[in-house]
Structure formats: C-alpha cells, structure tokens
Design an enzyme around this catalytic site. Sequence first.
Site, short mmCIF file in Angstrom:
data_model
loop_
_atom_site.label_atom_id
_atom_site.label_comp_id
_atom_site.label_asym_id
_atom_site.label_seq_id
_atom_site.Cartn_x
_atom_site.Cartn_y
_atom_site.Cartn_z
N ARG A 13 15.96 -6.78 -46.90
CA ARG A 13 16.19 -5.94 -45.72
C ARG A 13 17.23 -6.58 -44.79
O ARG A 13 18.11 -5.91 -44.27
CB ARG A 13 14.88 -5.73 -44.94
N GLU A 40 -4.18 0.17 -52.66
CA GLU A 40 -2.83 0.72 -52.88
C GLU A 40 -2.43 0.69 -54.35
O GLU A 40 -1.86 -0.29 -54.83
CB GLU A 40 -1.80 -0.06 -52.05
N LYS A 48 -4.17 4.04 -50.14
CA LYS A 48 -2.72 4.10 -49.89
C LYS A 48 -2.00 4.43 -51.19
O LYS A 48 -1.58 3.53 -51.92
CB LYS A 48 -2.23 2.76 -49.31
N SER A 85 5.82 4.90 -48.48
CA SER A 85 7.06 5.70 -48.56
C SER A 85 7.82 5.44 -49.85
O SER A 85 8.50 6.36 -50.34
CB SER A 85 7.93 5.51 -47.32
N GLY A 86 7.76 4.26 -50.38
CA GLY A 86 8.17 3.99 -51.76
C GLY A 86 9.62 4.22 -52.15
O GLY A 86 9.92 4.21 -53.33
N GLY A 87 10.50 4.48 -51.19
CA GLY A 87 11.90 4.73 -51.54
C GLY A 87 12.35 6.14 -51.16
O GLY A 87 13.51 6.50 -51.36
N ARG A 120 9.51 0.99 -45.19
CA ARG A 120 10.92 1.38 -45.06
C ARG A 120 11.12 2.65 -44.24
O ARG A 120 12.00 2.71 -43.38
CB ARG A 120 11.53 1.56 -46.46
P1 13P Z 1 7.14 1.34 -48.20
O1 13P Z 1 6.67 2.42 -47.29
O2 13P Z 1 8.49 0.78 -47.83
O3 13P Z 1 7.02 1.72 -49.65
O4 13P Z 1 6.18 0.10 -47.98
C1 13P Z 1 4.84 0.33 -47.89
C2 13P Z 1 4.08 -0.81 -48.43
O5 13P Z 1 3.28 -1.39 -47.75
C3 13P Z 1 4.30 -1.19 -49.83
O6 13P Z 1 3.29 -2.05 -50.25
#
Ligand code: 13P
Length: 342
Positions: free
Chosen positions: A33, A178, A223, A264-266, A295
């Site tokens: 980042r 998650e 999550k 959010s994952g990208g 992100r």
């Molecule tokens: P992102 O929303 O950037 O995918 O990150 C969330 C997260 O905690 C990933 O483990």
Amino acid sequence: MNSERIEDIAQAMVSPGQGILAADESTGTILKRFDSINVENTEDNRRAYREMIFRTEEAMNNFVSGVILFEETLYQKAGDGTPMIDLIRKANAVPGIKADTGAKPLAGSPGQTVTGGLDDLRERMTKHHEAGARFAKWRAVISISDSLPTRAGITANAHALARYSAICQEVGLVPIVEPEVQMDGDPGDHSIDRCAEVSAAVLKATFDQLEEQNVVLEGIVLKPNMVLPGVKSARVSAEEVADKTLRVLKAHVPVAVPGIAFLSGGMSDEEATANLSAMNAMFNAPWKLTFSYGRALQAPALKAWGGQAQNAPAAQQAFTHRARMNGLAALGQWAQSHEQAA
Ligand code: 13P
C-alpha cells in the site's frame, strides 16, 4: 459497549448503519500500500497513517463499529503518547486483532494453502484480550482455478477456522470467521457462477466444522466474499451480485449468526458500496449485512495522504466520505447520487 459477553460484543460489531474497518495489514501488505504512494514502510509512518485514520472523529464515531488491528498497532502509542487502542475505544468502536499467521502450503494439495497460527493461539489471544482486544480475525484463502480449490483445502481451512473460533470464544474474543474465496487469485478469470458454487461449498464446510467444534454461533461475525466474477472477467450488475450472494448465504448461514461483514477483496470502492447496498435494499435479512473493508474504505484516504502530514485534512475527508457511503449501504440507502453530493 461495556458488556464482556461475546454475544453482546458481536452485536455491537454489527450496529445498524456501521461496519468494521480492516486496518490489520501485515507489515508486508502495508508495504504494498505504501509503495503505491511512494512512502517508506517505517514503523513511524505506519503509526502516523493509522493514527490519522483513527482520529477521523466523524467517520469513526458514526460509521465504524470495530477496527481490526495488526499486533504492532495494538501495542503502539500515538504521537502524543495516547495508546492507539484508546483512540478506537474513544470512538465507541470495538478493537480487534488479526490472529492468523498467514496462508501456508497445504501438503498433498499442490497450489492449495491452509491458514496457520493455531499452535500458540490460546496464549497469544489471552495476551491480546488483556491488552484490550475484544474480537479477532482469521482469514482462510480459497483460490479458484481449474484444479483449485481442492476438497482437502476446503476441509483443512474450515477445520482451522473452527478451532480458532473455539479458542477465541474461550478467552472472551468474538471470532471473525473469514473464509475468502478470492476474486483476484490466479488466473482470476472465473465466472460468477463458479464463485457461487465454490463459496457455497466453503460456507457449508465452515458451518459444519463450527458446529462440530462447539462454536457459539451467536458470538461470531462471518466475513465472507461477495459472489463475484474473477477480476479478469466482465463485471456484472450490483443486482446480480446481490441476488447470487444472498442465495448462497440463505442456504448456508444459520440465522443464529448476528452479522455478516463482507471483505472488499479487490472490488473498486464504489462497486463494494453498491453491491452491499443492493443486498440490503433487496432483502430484509435475518443477519446484519455490513462491511469489513480494508482497501475499499482506505484507498482514497491513503492516496490523499501520500505520506504528508499537511494532507491529513484531505485524507480524513476522503475516509469520512467512504465510511459514510458504506454506512448508507449497510442500511440499503446508498445511491450513486450520494457520491457526488459529498
Ligand atoms: P479487503 O477489504 O481489502 O479485502 O481487506 C479485508 C480484510 O480484512 C482481508 O483479510
């Protein structure tokens, strides 16, 4: 939020119109980042950036119910000596800790990983609970390709998630569970229907294992990924994502779970917001449906900051805007016109 009951903490983490800020980038991930804005990855810069975010009162007080921290931040002090965790508590948000130690190769399943960190987990989580953390996060990584995920990979990751969850609950932490089916894995060209099929198998295995390991479902937050086409595939409408994600969740997530906070994952910032809002507008779900974005909450703020203290007001404004948009999405009330109104 004074209760120490995991059920009450879990409810507080998914308060209406609020969501979770994932600020738990490992030192390696924050390097990526910071590289994108040409900022050196020093402890001081990490502190300065995160302190600025946590001091964004409008966003933190109104739209952030919890913050996931990397271990360094949990024990770090802000520039004026205030413990960083106190900035989060002051905003009435629940502090949490990243608990896993990352994805490791799974023997016998080439290309597949299983998330590590179980061996000394009880000791580490006990210490972090004493330091003030009230929830934890463990991320299982499931990639899609012609040969992945393997059955062994799904089972091993679900088992690890359940073992982690049981330990967290034993020491008074709410586990964020998650299981991420990646949109940006390799090759990243899968269809939305393939993501739906894999997400369903992963959630089924995860809840089977949570039940087997005696995890209290009222005291977790799920999550998951949204059901999406791979990053290299054509984008689809928010309504299609919402419909296909909800189908999978309805079939596999028990109503005892208080909340689902998506990663959010990208996805782009706005895509993440639009999809969440579409789900809440479409369905009066038995669980809260909110965000736990890294992100998609931080990207505009990071860019506006650029490592310069004098840019803090602009960065804080950018963070407040995204937090507000996602707060609306958590209520199903976001519209594209709100983006311009900022
Ligand atoms: P992102 O929303 O950037 O995918 O990150 C969330 C997260 O905690 C990933 O483990």
